[in-house]
Design a protein around this motif. Sequence first.
Motif, short mmCIF file in Angstrom:
data_model
loop_
_atom_site.label_atom_id
_atom_site.label_comp_id
_atom_site.label_asym_id
_atom_site.label_seq_id
_atom_site.Cartn_x
_atom_site.Cartn_y
_atom_site.Cartn_z
N ASN A 8 1.11 -0.25 -10.11
CA ASN A 8 0.72 -1.66 -10.15
C ASN A 8 0.22 -2.11 -11.52
O ASN A 8 0.00 -3.30 -11.74
CB ASN A 8 -0.31 -1.98 -9.06
CG ASN A 8 -1.59 -1.21 -9.23
OD1 ASN A 8 -1.75 -0.43 -10.17
ND2 ASN A 8 -2.51 -1.42 -8.31
N ASP A 43 1.03 2.46 -3.57
CA ASP A 43 -0.23 2.50 -4.32
C ASP A 43 -0.45 3.81 -5.06
O ASP A 43 -0.99 3.82 -6.16
CB ASP A 43 -1.43 2.24 -3.40
CG ASP A 43 -1.66 0.76 -3.16
OD1 ASP A 43 -1.00 -0.05 -3.84
OD2 ASP A 43 -2.49 0.43 -2.30
N ALA A 103 0.83 -1.21 0.00
CA ALA A 103 0.00 0.00 0.00
C ALA A 103 0.86 1.26 0.00
O ALA A 103 0.40 2.33 -0.38
CB ALA A 103 -0.92 0.00 1.21
#
Length: 185
Positions: free
Chosen positions: A52, A38, A35
Amino acid sequence: MINDIKTDAQTRMSKSIDALRHELTRLRTGRASTALVDGIRVPAYGSEMPLNQVATVALADARSIVITPFDKSLVGPVEKAILGSDIGITPTTAGTVIRLNLPPLTEERRRELAKHVSHEGENAKIAIRNVRRDAMQKVKDLLKDKQISEDEERRADDEIQKLTDRFVKDVDGVVKTKEDELMSM
């Protein structure tokens, strides 16, 4: 009508807690988490793309993240995007693999992050109280339009307050958990 107001308030309050949790997952605690990267966007194929979508992001161990771009030509742009982000970690590149090693947090940095966590918790509580204010105003408007009685208004205000108290307690729990996680390392 009152049930609709309470349901709307409950939904909006739970969204405030979800936003707080999401914000706190992006906070670096010394333990690696995907995270953390992210929000990084990489210039690739003529546009800005989330990291990602251009690379595999995985945890190598408790303190390092491994990023493997799908295309070898994206190693440089991914590295630049990580350096340009606000995560404060310098990437290490070995061929087509980029490693992010998370150094252990200092005591001073942990206290700083704990203050940030409590600040985010306060912001969530303010959002919840704003939802309470809006809901109570809608109930007052119903009373003014003579669609409900004063007893119903008082009962609805009490229920909205109990709902607010419950969500504020949830925020305190989320903040306490994150602060404990930060200080326990």
